[in-house]
Design a protein around this motif. Sequence first.
Motif, PDB file in Angstrom:
ATOM      1  N   UNK A   1       0.792  -1.232   0.000  1.00  0.00           N
ATOM      2  CA  UNK A   1       0.000   0.000   0.000  1.00  0.00           C
ATOM      3  C   UNK A   1       0.825   1.282   0.000  1.00  0.00           C
ATOM      4  N   UNK A   2       2.056   1.258   0.484  1.00  0.00           N
ATOM      5  CA  UNK A   2       2.827   2.484   0.663  1.00  0.00           C
ATOM      6  C   UNK A   2       3.875   2.627  -0.429  1.00  0.00           C
ATOM      7  N   UNK A   3       3.844   3.735  -1.179  1.00  0.00           N
ATOM      8  CA  UNK A   3       4.773   3.919  -2.283  1.00  0.00           C
ATOM      9  C   UNK A   3       6.229   3.906  -1.830  1.00  0.00           C
ATOM     10  N   UNK A   4       6.494   4.347  -0.624  1.00  0.00           N
ATOM     11  CA  UNK A   4       7.869   4.400  -0.142  1.00  0.00           C
ATOM     12  C   UNK A   4       8.476   3.008   0.034  1.00  0.00           C
ATOM     13  N   UNK A   5       7.638   1.954  -0.004  1.00  0.00           N
ATOM     14  CA  UNK A   5       8.164   0.592   0.118  1.00  0.00           C
ATOM     15  C   UNK A   5       8.364  -0.066  -1.241  1.00  0.00           C
ATOM     16  N   UNK A   6       8.339   0.695  -2.308  1.00  0.00           N
ATOM     17  CA  UNK A   6       8.454   0.139  -3.657  1.00  0.00           C
ATOM     18  C   UNK A   6       9.801  -0.557  -3.843  1.00  0.00           C
ATOM     19  N   UNK A   7       9.768  -1.716  -4.502  1.00  0.00           N
ATOM     20  CA  UNK A   7      10.990  -2.478  -4.754  1.00  0.00           C
ATOM     21  C   UNK A   7      10.836  -3.263  -6.060  1.00  0.00           C
ATOM     22  N   UNK A   8      10.489  -2.565  -7.118  1.00  0.00           N
ATOM     23  CA  UNK A   8      10.207  -3.188  -8.410  1.00  0.00           C
ATOM     24  C   UNK A   8      11.367  -4.030  -8.913  1.00  0.00           C
ATOM     25  N   UNK A   9      12.594  -3.558  -8.743  1.00  0.00           N
ATOM     26  CA  UNK A   9      13.743  -4.266  -9.301  1.00  0.00           C
ATOM     27  C   UNK A   9      14.030  -5.582  -8.572  1.00  0.00           C
ATOM     28  N   UNK A  10      13.373  -5.820  -7.438  1.00  0.00           N
ATOM     29  CA  UNK A  10      13.542  -7.092  -6.726  1.00  0.00           C
ATOM     30  C   UNK A  10      12.542  -8.141  -7.204  1.00  0.00           C
ATOM     31  N   UNK A  11      11.642  -7.755  -8.112  1.00  0.00           N
ATOM     32  CA  UNK A  11      10.552  -8.632  -8.533  1.00  0.00           C
ATOM     33  C   UNK A  11      10.812  -9.192  -9.928  1.00  0.00           C
ATOM     34  N   UNK A  12      10.658 -10.509 -10.061  1.00  0.00           N
ATOM     35  CA  UNK A  12      10.653 -11.171 -11.369  1.00  0.00           C
ATOM     36  C   UNK A  12       9.186 -11.341 -11.767  1.00  0.00           C
ATOM     37  N   UNK A  13       8.682 -10.520 -12.700  1.00  0.00           N
ATOM     38  CA  UNK A  13       7.232 -10.493 -12.986  1.00  0.00           C
ATOM     39  C   UNK A  13       6.807 -11.601 -13.950  1.00  0.00           C
ATOM     40  N   UNK A  14       5.651 -12.164 -13.695  1.00  0.00           N
ATOM     41  CA  UNK A  14       5.125 -13.220 -14.555  1.00  0.00           C
ATOM     42  C   UNK A  14       4.774 -12.695 -15.944  1.00  0.00           C
ATOM     43  N   UNK A  15       4.253 -11.468 -16.039  1.00  0.00           N
ATOM     44  CA  UNK A  15       3.853 -10.949 -17.349  1.00  0.00           C
ATOM     45  C   UNK A  15       5.070 -10.671 -18.229  1.00  0.00           C
ATOM     46  N   UNK A  16       6.098 -10.020 -17.688  1.00  0.00           N
ATOM     47  CA  UNK A  16       7.298  -9.720 -18.466  1.00  0.00           C
ATOM     48  C   UNK A  16       7.933 -10.993 -19.013  1.00  0.00           C
ATOM     49  N   UNK A  17       8.061 -12.003 -18.188  1.00  0.00           N
ATOM     50  CA  UNK A  17       8.727 -13.224 -18.634  1.00  0.00           C
ATOM     51  C   UNK A  17       7.886 -14.008 -19.621  1.00  0.00           C
ATOM     52  N   UNK A  18       6.581 -13.903 -19.529  1.00  0.00           N
ATOM     53  CA  UNK A  18       5.718 -14.503 -20.552  1.00  0.00           C
ATOM     54  C   UNK A  18       5.926 -13.811 -21.895  1.00  0.00           C
ATOM     55  N   UNK A  19       6.005 -12.479 -21.867  1.00  0.00           N
ATOM     56  CA  UNK A  19       6.214 -11.732 -23.111  1.00  0.00           C
ATOM     57  C   UNK A  19       7.570 -12.044 -23.728  1.00  0.00           C
ATOM     58  N   UNK A  20       8.589 -12.214 -22.908  1.00  0.00           N
ATOM     59  CA  UNK A  20       9.912 -12.530 -23.448  1.00  0.00           C
ATOM     60  C   UNK A  20       9.964 -13.955 -23.990  1.00  0.00           C
ATOM     61  N   UNK A  21       9.173 -14.856 -23.440  1.00  0.00           N
ATOM     62  CA  UNK A  21       9.040 -16.180 -24.052  1.00  0.00           C
ATOM     63  C   UNK A  21       8.455 -16.054 -25.447  1.00  0.00           C
ATOM     64  N   UNK A  22       7.459 -15.189 -25.606  1.00  0.00           N
ATOM     65  CA  UNK A  22       6.880 -14.979 -26.930  1.00  0.00           C
ATOM     66  C   UNK A  22       7.903 -14.364 -27.876  1.00  0.00           C
ATOM     67  N   UNK A  23       8.715 -13.437 -27.385  1.00  0.00           N
ATOM     68  CA  UNK A  23       9.759 -12.848 -28.221  1.00  0.00           C
ATOM     69  C   UNK A  23      10.743 -13.914 -28.687  1.00  0.00           C
ATOM     70  N   UNK A  24      11.192 -14.771 -27.773  1.00  0.00           N
ATOM     71  CA  UNK A  24      12.121 -15.848 -28.140  1.00  0.00           C
ATOM     72  C   UNK A  24      11.491 -16.789 -29.162  1.00  0.00           C
TER      73      UNK A  24
END
Length: 544
Positions: free
Chosen positions: A328-351
Amino acid sequence: MKTLRHPHPSPLLALSLSILLASAGTAFAQGTWSHEDASTARALTPDEAYPELFQSVQQQWLFDDQKQFVDAVPRRDPAAIRADYLTRHQQPGFDLRQFVADNFVPPASAETQPTRPGVSLREHIGNLWPALTRQHAEVPAYSSELPLPHPYVVPGGRFRELYYWDSYFTMLGLVESGEKQLARQMVDNFAHLIDTYGHIPNGTRSYYLSRSQPPFFSFMVELVAQAEGDDAYRRYLPQLQKEYAYWMEGSQTLKPGEAARYVVRLADGSLLNRYWDDRDTPRQESYMQDRETAEQAHGRPASEVYRDLRAGAASGWDYSSRWLEDGKTMATIRTTAIVPIDLNSLLHHLESTIALACKKSTMPSCTEAYGARAERRRQAIERHLWNDAGYYADFDWKKKRLSAQITAATLYPMFVSVASPERAGLTARTVEANLVKPGGLNTTQTDNGQQWDSPNGWAPLQWIAVSGLRRYGQDALAQTIGQNFLAQVQALFDKEHKLVEKYSVEGENLGGGGGEYKLQDGFGWTNGVTLKLLSLYPQEKAAP
């Protein structure tokens, strides 16, 4: 107010004004900047060109929307504006607002006008395409806008430039409207961006060049191939490979447990991806929001917070509880620590798409290499991004734990056909029980004021869901989601005669809310997805 340090670009992006002027002097002398010039130099971002003025304007909230100033066009050489500002700004009676008005041309809005009563939803969308189409092969020399060789469609409102992942869903509607040439021209623009900058930026502004967005270029190529045949795969193969190289840069030397830019190697050696931005300063288009977030993140370096905010913008889900440690709190953001399911699905399609393009080009070793990469990613997705409770989820590679959140991103493995039939069925049941609402598919189950959370429903996520579910024979659930969202779009259109960027999928409100800016009209991807859904479910107009 704390003293602000001047933001500096990363070494990857640093380019001195003297080098820029030397390589693009002719264009500047003529007062324009063309797509040919962009291949040899890039425009300075506002915080590089006049840092003190930039900070002053944004700190004082001269504009309600901080994107307004960075999209404004200097009326003369930025170096001269900067020198003039430094000379005058401490003099008695200095008027910052007047100084900006004297030295900058404000950007034009891409806001669309509501249609007259009696016009059908489909007809209104057809009328919007020319209203949202732009052609800027040349831009003013000092503009933050990047030139493009062909026409393109913008989303609308404050989004007055070309955006990466928005455009795929817009193109779906263009093809449905018979505007196949314009859709093809947009793909050519993205190929041009890859050739010019080495990747597709978040949007066509100089301040977006440090990051990309969800990689839908392979889907765009697939869309062209459906109309033009296999030549499309052969034609765009070089750009497909360049985009893949961008996303995988640094992967060759990564050890287990390490990350570099967009790439993460997990403890078992699996190679997956995350979102990233090459800069660690506040976003120029949301400068003060980022400053305020960093000030609230006690005990964290501000640069770390800025990087995670920027990476969150790169995800397209800006912002969501997916990236927040406490949800809930923006100050706790840590996007670069997350391996996202959507991004990796899209990169599978790219490959997989590169493997197919290599096959169409009679390149067997290339076909085999990219096919093997796609298979290794499929195995890694199944091993690391599946929650045994019955859905796909994000993985925290730093804390080595799988997210318990159920979000609309769980349907991406079905959208790219990477899910096993058994897991696809389990995912469909989880989604039906937790995310399907009267107005369509909910984004998450968390209601925290962020726009990529409940109760908002977004057009691209509706299409990902409908398309993915249909691929696995879940037609009834796909129809429920599609018809519910169409009913919400139709209800707001009947009431206000316009389309918007996001919708509420539950409660009395029709338009979505939350986020850093007001609800925008237009709207590119809503128009595209609505047309696709109307082609599948043409008779449904019941109120939600």
